[in-house]
Scaffold this motif. Structure first.
Motif, PDB file in Angstrom:
ATOM      1  N   MET A 142      25.864  -4.406   1.293  1.00 31.12           N
ATOM      2  CA  MET A 142      26.600  -3.335   1.963  1.00 31.12           C
ATOM      3  C   MET A 142      25.652  -2.565   2.877  1.00 31.12           C
ATOM      4  SD  MET A 142      29.190  -0.638   0.163  1.00 31.12           S
ATOM      5  CE  MET A 142      30.011  -2.048  -0.585  1.00 31.12           C
ATOM      6  N   GLU A 143      26.106  -2.261   4.080  1.00 30.09           N
ATOM      7  CA  GLU A 143      25.244  -1.630   5.078  1.00 30.09           C
ATOM      8  C   GLU A 143      24.778  -0.253   4.627  1.00 30.09           C
ATOM      9  OE1 GLU A 143      25.492  -0.129   9.716  1.00 30.09           O
ATOM     10  OE2 GLU A 143      26.738  -1.779   9.015  1.00 30.09           O
ATOM     11  N   ARG A 144      23.470   0.007   4.797  1.00 28.21           N
ATOM     12  CA  ARG A 144      22.910   1.317   4.484  1.00 28.21           C
ATOM     13  C   ARG A 144      23.171   2.251   5.659  1.00 28.21           C
ATOM     14  NH1 ARG A 144      22.057   1.833  -0.701  1.00 28.21           N
ATOM     15  NH2 ARG A 144      20.890   3.706  -0.135  1.00 28.21           N
ATOM     16  N   LEU A 145      23.786   3.371   5.380  1.00 29.23           N
ATOM     17  CA  LEU A 145      24.125   4.325   6.434  1.00 29.23           C
ATOM     18  C   LEU A 145      23.136   5.474   6.509  1.00 29.23           C
ATOM     19  CD1 LEU A 145      27.981   4.443   5.835  1.00 29.23           C
ATOM     20  CD2 LEU A 145      26.817   3.440   7.810  1.00 29.23           C
ATOM     21  N   GLY A 146      22.707   5.969   5.349  1.00 31.66           N
ATOM     22  CA  GLY A 146      21.763   7.081   5.334  1.00 31.66           C
ATOM     23  C   GLY A 146      22.459   8.426   5.259  1.00 31.66           C
ATOM     24  N   THR A 147      21.953   9.402   5.978  1.00 34.48           N
ATOM     25  CA  THR A 147      22.461  10.775   5.945  1.00 34.48           C
ATOM     26  C   THR A 147      23.361  11.028   7.145  1.00 34.48           C
ATOM     27  OG1 THR A 147      20.462  11.550   4.834  1.00 34.48           O
ATOM     28  CG2 THR A 147      21.821  13.218   5.921  1.00 34.48           C
ATOM     29  N   GLY A 148      24.545  11.574   6.880  1.00 42.17           N
ATOM     30  CA  GLY A 148      25.500  11.792   7.963  1.00 42.17           C
ATOM     31  C   GLY A 148      26.162  13.153   7.896  1.00 42.17           C
ATOM     32  N   ILE A 149      26.892  13.471   8.955  1.00 41.37           N
ATOM     33  CA  ILE A 149      27.651  14.714   9.024  1.00 41.37           C
ATOM     34  C   ILE A 149      28.945  14.428   9.773  1.00 41.37           C
ATOM     35  CG2 ILE A 149      26.587  15.493  11.186  1.00 41.37           C
ATOM     36  CD1 ILE A 149      26.687  18.366   9.986  1.00 41.37           C
ATOM     37  N   GLY A 150      29.994  15.143   9.404  1.00 40.61           N
ATOM     38  CA  GLY A 150      31.264  14.991  10.092  1.00 40.61           C
ATOM     39  C   GLY A 150      31.174  15.538  11.504  1.00 40.61           C
ATOM     40  N   TRP A 151      31.470  14.693  12.494  1.00 40.86           N
ATOM     41  CA  TRP A 151      31.427  15.133  13.884  1.00 40.86           C
ATOM     42  C   TRP A 151      32.724  15.856  14.214  1.00 40.86           C
ATOM     43  CZ3 TRP A 151      34.373  14.660  18.236  1.00 40.86           C
ATOM     44  CH2 TRP A 151      33.779  15.028  19.453  1.00 40.86           C
ATOM     45  N   ARG A 152      32.593  17.075  14.723  1.00 41.16           N
ATOM     46  CA  ARG A 152      33.739  17.853  15.172  1.00 41.16           C
ATOM     47  C   ARG A 152      33.394  18.441  16.543  1.00 41.16           C
ATOM     48  NH1 ARG A 152      34.846  15.293  11.421  1.00 41.16           N
ATOM     49  NH2 ARG A 152      35.841  15.914   9.451  1.00 41.16           N
ATOM     50  N   PRO A 153      34.357  18.597  17.449  1.00 40.91           N
ATOM     51  CA  PRO A 153      34.046  19.133  18.784  1.00 40.91           C
ATOM     52  C   PRO A 153      33.334  20.474  18.739  1.00 40.91           C
ATOM     53  CG  PRO A 153      36.279  18.241  18.729  1.00 40.91           C
ATOM     54  CD  PRO A 153      35.786  18.222  17.313  1.00 40.91           C
ATOM     55  N   GLU A 154      33.688  21.304  17.729  1.00 45.11           N
ATOM     56  CA  GLU A 154      33.118  22.653  17.668  1.00 45.11           C
ATOM     57  C   GLU A 154      31.603  22.641  17.397  1.00 45.11           C
ATOM     58  OE1 GLU A 154      37.401  22.882  16.129  1.00 45.11           O
ATOM     59  OE2 GLU A 154      35.700  21.503  16.044  1.00 45.11           O
ATOM     60  N   ILE A 155      31.101  21.581  16.771  1.00 44.12           N
ATOM     61  CA  ILE A 155      29.666  21.531  16.442  1.00 44.12           C
ATOM     62  C   ILE A 155      29.002  20.315  17.084  1.00 44.12           C
ATOM     63  CG2 ILE A 155      29.824  22.840  14.291  1.00 44.12           C
ATOM     64  CD1 ILE A 155      29.871  20.151  12.785  1.00 44.12           C
ATOM     65  N   ALA A 156      29.650  19.749  18.098  1.00 39.57           N
ATOM     66  CA  ALA A 156      29.139  18.517  18.706  1.00 39.57           C
ATOM     67  C   ALA A 156      27.709  18.688  19.217  1.00 39.57           C
ATOM     68  CB  ALA A 156      30.059  18.073  19.843  1.00 39.57           C
ATOM     69  N   ASP A 157      27.442  19.791  19.932  1.00 40.91           N
ATOM     70  CA  ASP A 157      26.106  20.008  20.476  1.00 40.91           C
ATOM     71  C   ASP A 157      25.072  20.150  19.360  1.00 40.91           C
ATOM     72  OD1 ASP A 157      27.147  19.890  23.006  1.00 40.91           O
ATOM     73  OD2 ASP A 157      27.270  22.078  23.263  1.00 40.91           O
ATOM     74  N   ALA A 158      25.454  20.872  18.306  1.00 38.25           N
ATOM     75  CA  ALA A 158      24.529  21.077  17.192  1.00 38.25           C
ATOM     76  C   ALA A 158      24.224  19.764  16.481  1.00 38.25           C
ATOM     77  CB  ALA A 158      25.117  22.087  16.202  1.00 38.25           C
ATOM     78  N   VAL A 159      25.240  18.935  16.307  1.00 36.22           N
ATOM     79  CA  VAL A 159      25.043  17.649  15.636  1.00 36.22           C
ATOM     80  C   VAL A 159      24.060  16.788  16.417  1.00 36.22           C
ATOM     81  CG1 VAL A 159      26.180  15.470  15.035  1.00 36.22           C
ATOM     82  CG2 VAL A 159      27.247  17.652  14.428  1.00 36.22           C
ATOM     83  N   GLU A 160      24.176  16.805  17.745  1.00 38.90           N
ATOM     84  CA  GLU A 160      23.270  16.001  18.569  1.00 38.90           C
ATOM     85  C   GLU A 160      21.812  16.426  18.396  1.00 38.90           C
ATOM     86  OE1 GLU A 160      24.279  14.785  22.612  1.00 38.90           O
ATOM     87  OE2 GLU A 160      26.140  15.937  22.383  1.00 38.90           O
ATOM     88  N   ARG A 161      21.594  17.718  18.112  1.00 40.12           N
ATOM     89  CA  ARG A 161      20.220  18.228  18.008  1.00 40.12           C
ATOM     90  C   ARG A 161      19.672  18.180  16.587  1.00 40.12           C
ATOM     91  NH1 ARG A 161      22.496  22.251  21.429  1.00 40.12           N
ATOM     92  NH2 ARG A 161      22.665  23.657  19.638  1.00 40.12           N
ATOM     93  N   MET A 162      20.524  17.899  15.603  1.00 41.35           N
ATOM     94  CA  MET A 162      20.079  17.934  14.207  1.00 41.35           C
ATOM     95  C   MET A 162      19.110  16.797  13.906  1.00 41.35           C
ATOM     96  SD  MET A 162      23.360  18.977  11.881  1.00 41.35           S
ATOM     97  CE  MET A 162      24.174  20.553  12.139  1.00 41.35           C
ATOM     98  N   PRO A 163      18.005  17.114  13.231  1.00 39.94           N
ATOM     99  CA  PRO A 163      17.074  16.055  12.847  1.00 39.94           C
ATOM    100  C   PRO A 163      17.598  15.269  11.642  1.00 39.94           C
ATOM    101  CG  PRO A 163      16.314  18.174  12.012  1.00 39.94           C
ATOM    102  CD  PRO A 163      17.525  18.464  12.849  1.00 39.94           C
ATOM    103  N   GLY A 164      17.259  14.003  11.584  1.00 39.54           N
ATOM    104  CA  GLY A 164      17.563  13.205  10.403  1.00 39.54           C
ATOM    105  C   GLY A 164      18.993  12.760  10.253  1.00 39.54           C
ATOM    106  N   ILE A 165      19.796  12.834  11.303  1.00 39.64           N
ATOM    107  CA  ILE A 165      21.187  12.382  11.221  1.00 39.64           C
ATOM    108  C   ILE A 165      21.239  10.896  11.596  1.00 39.64           C
ATOM    109  CG2 ILE A 165      23.519  12.613  12.176  1.00 39.64           C
ATOM    110  CD1 ILE A 165      22.739  14.866  10.321  1.00 39.64           C
ATOM    111  N   ASP A 166      21.627  10.072  10.644  1.00 35.89           N
ATOM    112  CA  ASP A 166      21.687   8.626  10.867  1.00 35.89           C
ATOM    113  C   ASP A 166      23.062   8.166  11.351  1.00 35.89           C
ATOM    114  OD1 ASP A 166      19.009   8.145   9.773  1.00 35.89           O
ATOM    115  OD2 ASP A 166      19.908   8.689   7.848  1.00 35.89           O
TER     116      ASP A 166
END
Length: 460
Positions: A1-25
């Motif tokens: 099974m594919e290893r995904l790692g650490t993730g976060i739910g992408w939402r338009p309201e936090i799209a810019d923040a998600v792009e800048r977050m370290p360690g998001i796989d």
């Protein structure tokens, strides 16, 4: 099974923040909010960086009595291909009921509702999942949901139900530890027992989210911090298996990016704690080493034996007619949904107080989503918007999507003589006319004059 790692739910309201977050796989996007031909720039940039994007469906209703709608399946498959996703996910829930199987109007819940853990419901769910698997271009994973109420006469525990579902269909599981906590508070179900019964090898990834308790009822809001109790369940899960991926969900009341980053660190800490607990359980004690050195036939248990024993799934019943099972399930789900959204009598065996709490929660959610879909309504109506909408929702079930619901609400309010303020009434009428026609109304002065003249003539 594919290893995904650490993730976060992408939402338009936090799209810019998600792009800048370290360690998001990887990220997860609500499938119905993504248009295949017009992907948000943020998602495109994430994909270019090698971040995996997984579509998360909310409207298939795989736990409903009807077979999955071909159009919805096709739309979901298009989003999978547009995002280049290795996996697609949905929920073990029903979201609508009624229709031809019950010879009654189709009702929309606007929410994920629990499936009864019965043989009928399992038979129907297994067939629906097989249909979806055949229509989708990548593997499917299904999520356990949170519930405020329990069905009477259930025949299996949640763990047994999920075990047999995965065994019969090969479907992967998206385990939401926050939902296990919700069902612990609201239904008295033991999360550790559920984890012990799960086929952990089928887990595709894990959801973690926050909620809030009010009057002894836990509300899975996805708008509050992740509590320690949810992290403890994640630690328990990690002590049993290393999940391929873990994702933080947040759908509303978005905090500063630094707060989300601290929650991701807490999630990683809970995982590390679970893995350490698992490793410790595999290290033989000094006493066991001494016994083996002395040549005793007694040996330390193998790692598999140290795990909590899994309760086998309930014995399968004799095969049933799928159509008969569907009709029985349809009648039961329609009766429940009608009580929740149309004020019909509560079906036998349900907790009336909990059903009332669920009905109010559905109404509040409808009001909130309609306010997002049609933000002009709260602006036009001001503080009267919410009480007016809740009064409308109490006697007017949702039969289409939220945009249709917004138009129907505005129309009903106007028919009843509201709102009281003449200016607001005029604005509401114009808003509804603007959006209910096949094309936007012209703002040219000559056209506006013609419309006004026609209204005056019609009043005579």
């Amino acid at each position: 099974m594919e290893r995904l790692g650490t993730g976060i739910g992408w939402r338009p309201e936090i799209a810019d923040a998600v792009e800048r977050m370290p360690g998001i796989d990887w990220v997860e996007a609500v499938a119905e909010n993504v248009c295949p031909g017009h992907l948000p720039d943020s998602l495109l940039r994430l994909r270019e960086r090698g971040v995996t994007v997984i579509p998360h469906g909310v409207s298939l209703g795989l736990g409903g009595a009807d077979r999955p709608d071909e159009g919805r399946l096709t739309a979901l498959a298009e989003r999978v291909e547009a995002l280049g996703a290795p996996l697609v996910t949905e929920h073990i829930a029903f979201v609508r009921a009624g229709g031809p199987l019950t010879a009654s109007p189709l009702l929309e819940a606007g929410h994920l509702l629990p499936v009864p853990r019965t043989r009928d419901a399992l038979d129907v769910l297994c067939e629906n999942i097989r249909i979806a698997q055949d229509a989708l271009p990548v593997p499917l994973a299904v999520e356990n949901i949170a519930a405020l109420l329990a069905w009477p006469g259930e025949e299996m525990t949640e763990g047994q139900f999920l075990y047999e579902l995965a065994d019969r269909t090969g479907v992967r599981l998206l385990i939401d530890v926050a939902n296990l906590h919700t069902n612990h508070v609201n239904r008295g179900e033991d999360p550790a027992k559920a984890l012990a019964e799960l086929p952990v090898e089928a887990i595709a990834y894990v959801h973690v989210a926050g909620g809030v308790e009010r009057d002894g009822v836990w509300h899975d809001t996805h708008a509050h911090p992740v509590p320690a109790s949810v992290l403890a369940i994640l630690t328990d899960l990690a002590s049993r298996v290393s999940p391929p991926g873990v994702l933080l969900e947040r759908d509303d009341n978005f905090p500063e990016p630094a707060v989300l980053e601290r929650e991701l660190e807490a999630i990683q800490g809970a995982l590390t704690k679970g893995w350490a607990r698992s490793a410790a359980s595999r290290v033989p004690s000094r006493e066991a080493k001494a016994i083996r050195a002395a040549g005793s036939p007694t040996t330390a248990p193998a790692p598999e034996a140290t795990a909590a024993p899994r309760t086998p799934p309930a014995a399968p019943a004799a095969p049933r007619s799928s159509d008969c099972a569907r009709q029985r399930l349809a009648l039961a789900q329609t009766a429940l949904l009608s009580a929740l959204v149309a004020g019909t009598p509560v079906p036998d065996g349900f907790d009336r107080m909990r059903l009332g709490v669920q009905a109010r929660a559905l109404g509040v959610k409808r009001a909130d989503v309609v306010a997002k879909v049609a933000p002009e309504l709260p602006l036009i109506l001001g503080e009267s918007y919410r009480p007016a909408f809740l009064a409308y929702a109490h006697s007017h079930p949702m039969t289409g999507g939220y945009r249709r619901d917004a138009l129907d609400f505005a129309g009903q309010l106007l028919l009843s003589g509201g709102p009281e303020d003449a200016g607001a009434r005029r604005e509401l009428r114009e808003w509804r006319l603007e959006r209910s026609g096949p094309a936007p109304r012209s703002s040219r002065p000559a056209v506006r004059l013609a419309r006004a003249t026609r209204r005056v003539l019609l009043r005579r």
